[in-house]
Motif scaffolding. Structure first.
Motif, short mmCIF file in Angstrom:
data_model
loop_
_atom_site.label_atom_id
_atom_site.label_comp_id
_atom_site.label_asym_id
_atom_site.label_seq_id
_atom_site.Cartn_x
_atom_site.Cartn_y
_atom_site.Cartn_z
N ARG A 1 0.83 -1.22 0.00
CA ARG A 1 0.00 0.00 0.00
C ARG A 1 0.85 1.26 0.00
O ARG A 1 0.56 2.23 -0.70
CB ARG A 1 -0.94 -0.03 1.21
CG ARG A 1 -2.05 1.03 1.15
CD ARG A 1 -1.72 2.25 1.98
NE ARG A 1 -1.49 1.90 3.36
CZ ARG A 1 -0.84 2.69 4.20
NH1 ARG A 1 -0.33 3.85 3.80
NH2 ARG A 1 -0.65 2.31 5.46
N GLN A 2 1.95 1.24 0.74
CA GLN A 2 2.81 2.42 0.80
C GLN A 2 3.54 2.67 -0.50
O GLN A 2 4.01 3.80 -0.74
CB GLN A 2 3.81 2.25 1.96
CG GLN A 2 3.16 2.34 3.33
CD GLN A 2 4.10 1.98 4.47
OE1 GLN A 2 5.14 1.35 4.25
NE2 GLN A 2 3.74 2.37 5.68
N SER A 3 3.63 1.66 -1.36
CA SER A 3 4.27 1.85 -2.66
C SER A 3 3.30 2.35 -3.72
O SER A 3 3.71 2.66 -4.84
CB SER A 3 4.89 0.53 -3.13
OG SER A 3 3.90 -0.37 -3.60
N LYS B 1 -7.59 -4.17 5.43
CA LYS B 1 -8.01 -2.98 6.18
C LYS B 1 -6.91 -2.51 7.11
O LYS B 1 -6.59 -1.32 7.19
CB LYS B 1 -9.28 -3.28 6.97
CG LYS B 1 -9.84 -2.07 7.73
CD LYS B 1 -11.14 -2.42 8.44
CE LYS B 1 -11.68 -1.21 9.19
NZ LYS B 1 -12.96 -1.54 9.89
N ALA B 2 -6.30 -3.45 7.83
CA ALA B 2 -5.20 -3.10 8.74
C ALA B 2 -4.00 -2.54 7.98
O ALA B 2 -3.23 -1.74 8.53
CB ALA B 2 -4.78 -4.33 9.54
N ALA B 3 -3.83 -2.97 6.72
CA ALA B 3 -2.73 -2.48 5.90
C ALA B 3 -3.01 -1.11 5.30
O ALA B 3 -2.12 -0.52 4.68
CB ALA B 3 -2.42 -3.48 4.79
N GLY B 4 -4.24 -0.60 5.45
CA GLY B 4 -4.57 0.74 4.98
C GLY B 4 -5.38 0.80 3.70
O GLY B 4 -5.57 1.89 3.13
N PHE B 5 -5.89 -0.35 3.24
CA PHE B 5 -6.74 -0.36 2.05
C PHE B 5 -8.21 -0.13 2.43
O PHE B 5 -8.60 -0.29 3.59
CB PHE B 5 -6.60 -1.69 1.30
CG PHE B 5 -5.29 -1.87 0.59
CD1 PHE B 5 -5.09 -1.36 -0.68
CD2 PHE B 5 -4.24 -2.55 1.19
CE1 PHE B 5 -3.89 -1.54 -1.35
CE2 PHE B 5 -3.02 -2.73 0.55
CZ PHE B 5 -2.84 -2.22 -0.73
N GLU B 6 -9.00 0.20 1.42
CA GLU B 6 -10.44 0.37 1.62
C GLU B 6 -11.18 -0.20 0.41
O GLU B 6 -10.57 -0.64 -0.56
CB GLU B 6 -10.78 1.86 1.80
CG GLU B 6 -10.48 2.72 0.58
CD GLU B 6 -10.83 4.19 0.78
OE1 GLU B 6 -11.03 4.60 1.95
OE2 GLU B 6 -10.90 4.92 -0.22
N GLN B 7 -12.50 -0.24 0.50
CA GLN B 7 -13.36 -0.67 -0.60
C GLN B 7 -12.99 -2.07 -1.11
O GLN B 7 -12.88 -2.30 -2.31
CB GLN B 7 -13.34 0.35 -1.75
CG GLN B 7 -13.83 1.73 -1.34
CD GLN B 7 -13.81 2.72 -2.49
OE1 GLN B 7 -13.92 2.34 -3.66
NE2 GLN B 7 -13.70 4.00 -2.17
N MET B 8 -12.83 -3.00 -0.18
CA MET B 8 -12.48 -4.38 -0.56
C MET B 8 -13.68 -5.09 -1.17
O MET B 8 -14.80 -4.94 -0.69
CB MET B 8 -11.99 -5.16 0.66
CG MET B 8 -10.56 -4.85 1.07
SD MET B 8 -10.37 -3.26 1.89
CE MET B 8 -11.05 -3.67 3.51
N THR B 9 -13.45 -5.83 -2.22
CA THR B 9 -14.47 -6.68 -2.82
C THR B 9 -13.90 -8.07 -3.04
O THR B 9 -12.69 -8.22 -3.27
CB THR B 9 -14.99 -6.13 -4.16
OG1 THR B 9 -13.93 -6.16 -5.12
CG2 THR B 9 -15.49 -4.70 -4.02
#
Length: 295
Positions: free
Chosen positions: A142-144, A207-215
């Motif tokens: 995610r940070q990349s 989610k813990a890694a900082g992502f959102e809107q998972m499908t």
């Protein structure tokens, strides 16, 4: 098999760089072809855009990186990363032979090493299930990525819905006492191919890694596992849960191997087509997620 605690990716990397690389190469015509069918669905459903900077996670032989480079066009740039040096060497050779210029490959442990970027799109075809610490690895991914970027990954669904792997492991379990992975000297592939099979757990990781809107999209295919029963047995004992049990069990498995092979041949017969090939149901998740917008 006793659960094993993994504190880093060193053992999995060593396994993929040695015995698993050799076996994946030997049966590439089965494993890569099968995995490509899932990957094709994922890329068609959520393709990169023209000109995107793309990260291919756990790129293996680099065939997916080349595919992504073609989809996103000559103005795009794909960086394929894999912790196993031998896969990266193969990927570099094959891309050069194919004349694909907008890809590059790097040896990198996604959990701990800088992945450069920022990327517009990240993709993984069965390349995210072997991390000792998946939250740390996916946070690094995610940070990349730039704000608003997309992650698409393909992971196996539960073992029960991947019949050849599930039932071949059952056969081995009937003959071999469950080995203690902590005590065996044989290398393992880390948490294993089904570590992201539970959608709730994987969603929590992202989610813990900082992502959102998972499908999560379920995709089922009929997976080719051998041109005949004999090859299907070889495949079951080369890669996958049954193969890992046999490797960890060592001499205990060797003593009963003829019985294991006999029962696996009978199992393969249940999935034999009129053409003689062995084809069994397989199931995966296509997972997508998004990096939050800046601000």
């Amino acid at each position: 098999m006793a659960d094993k605690v993994y504190v880093d990716n060193n053992e999995a990397t060593a396994a993929w760089n040695t015995v698993l690389f050799d076996r994946f190469s030997q049966y590439r015509h089965i494993f890569v072809v099968a995995l490509k069918r899932f990957g094709d669905v994922a890329i068609a459903g959520q393709p990169p855009r023209s000109g995107d900077r793309i990260l291919d996670i756990g790129c293996g032989f680099g065939d997916t990186a080349q595919q992504l480079a073609s989809v996103a066009g000559p103005e795009s740039h794909v960086v394929g990363v894999d912790a196993a040096e031998r896969f990266i060497e193969a990927a570099q050779e094959e891309a050069a032979a194919a004349g694909v210029e907008n890809v590059e490959f790097r040896v990198a442990d996604v959990q701990t090493e800088a992945l450069s970027g920022p990327y517009d799109y990240a993709f993984a075809r069965m390349g995210t299930m072997f991390f000792a610490n998946p939250v740390a690895a996916m946070r690094n991914v995610r940070q990349s990525l730039r704000p608003g970027a997309t992650l698409v990954m393909v992971v196996w669904r539960r073992k029960l819905d991947n019949e050849w792997m599930y039932r071949s492991e059952e056969v081995v379990d009937r003959h071999v006492p469950k080995p203690n992975a902590e005590e065996s000297e044989a290398l393992t592939c880390g948490p294993g191919p089904f570590s992201m099979a539970n959608a709730d757990t994987t969603g929590d990781v992202l989610k813990a890694a900082g992502f959102e809107q998972m499908t999560f999209r379920r995709v089922d295919i009929d997976m080719f596992v051998g041109q005949d029963p004999a090859e299907a047995v070889e495949v079951a004992l080369a890669l996958g849960p049954a193969a890992e049990t046999v490797r960890l069990a060592g001499d205990d498995a060797d003593r009963v191997r003829p019985l294991i092979e006999q029962d696996l041949l009978a199992l393969a017969g249940e999935y034999q087509t009129a053409a003689g090939e062995i084809v069994a149901p397989a199931s995966a998740w296509i997972v997508s997620a998004r990096v939050p917008d800046a601000g």
